[in-house]
Scaffold this motif. Structure first.
Motif, PDB file in Angstrom:
ATOM      1  N   ARG A   1       0.994  -1.267  -0.020  1.00  0.00           N
ATOM      2  CA  ARG A   1       0.508   0.411  -0.173  1.00  0.00           C
ATOM      3  C   ARG A   1       1.153   1.652   0.023  1.00  0.00           C
TER       4      ARG A   1
ATOM      5  N   SER B   1       0.644   6.012  -0.664  1.00  0.00           N
ATOM      6  CA  SER B   1       0.258   7.121  -1.708  1.00  0.00           C
ATOM      7  C   SER B   1       0.970   7.907  -2.021  1.00  0.00           C
TER       8      SER B   1
ATOM      9  N   GLU C   1      -3.064  -0.376  -3.297  1.00  0.00           N
ATOM     10  CA  GLU C   1      -2.014  -1.880  -3.187  1.00  0.00           C
ATOM     11  C   GLU C   1      -1.845  -1.881  -4.750  1.00  0.00           C
TER      12      GLU C   1
END
Length: 165
Positions: A88, A90, A115
């Motif tokens: 995962r 960002s 992910e």
């Protein structure tokens, strides 16, 4: 016996260099791999690759709340992939301004939380009509994730303001 003028021997050289450069650019060379946050390049099953080369590219500017140490921009003769550990993440993404500096323009800044699967290669693309970022599978073009626009500064005023992680 006919002798050629010295300039006649020099003129074809630039043409040769140009032709060789053009042919080299057409060759299907593998992309340069750019590791992000200590991702290992020798274990492809445990990393994901992000490619920025697309019709409407987005530039990767940060991962997991940390700006990238190396910044690259897509070019027609160079191709590269950012390599990240699977899992995962960002992603901080920024639109690429067009090359007319005197024309007022805005940057568009996006965040995608996704992910990433090991062994996969992805492509980043901007959906201008919806003002959102897209993460696509590089092999099929399937949309994997989208991200909203989080900022839209004027190109000459400042860089993107990213949300706190």
């Amino acid at each position: 016996m006919m002798h050629s003028h010295p300039a006649a021997r020099i003129l074809p050289l630039p043409a040769l260099v140009l032709a060789a450069s053009w042919l080299a650019g057409c060759a299907n060379t593998p992309p340069t791999l750019v590791p992000v946050h200590d991702a290992l390049l020798d274990d492809p099953a445990r990393v994901a690759r992000l490619n920025e080369r697309a019709k409407n590219p987005l530039l990767l500017r940060g991962v997991d709340g940390q700006p990238l140490k190396t910044l690259r921009t897509p070019a027609s003769l160079r191709d590269y992939d950012y390599v990240l550990k699977a899992g995962r993440h960002s992603l901080w993404l920024k639109s690429m301004p067009y090359g007319y500096p005197p024309v007022p323009q805005r940057l568009r800044c996006y965040v995608i939380v996704v992910e990433l699967a090991g062994g996969m290669r992805y492509r980043l693309k901007e959906d201008l009509s919806q003002k959102r970022a897209l993460l696509l599978r590089a092999d099929t073009g399937e949309q994997i994730a989208t991200g909203p626009m989080v900022d839209e500064p004027w190109v000459f005023s400042r860089e993107c303001r990213w949300p706190s992680p």
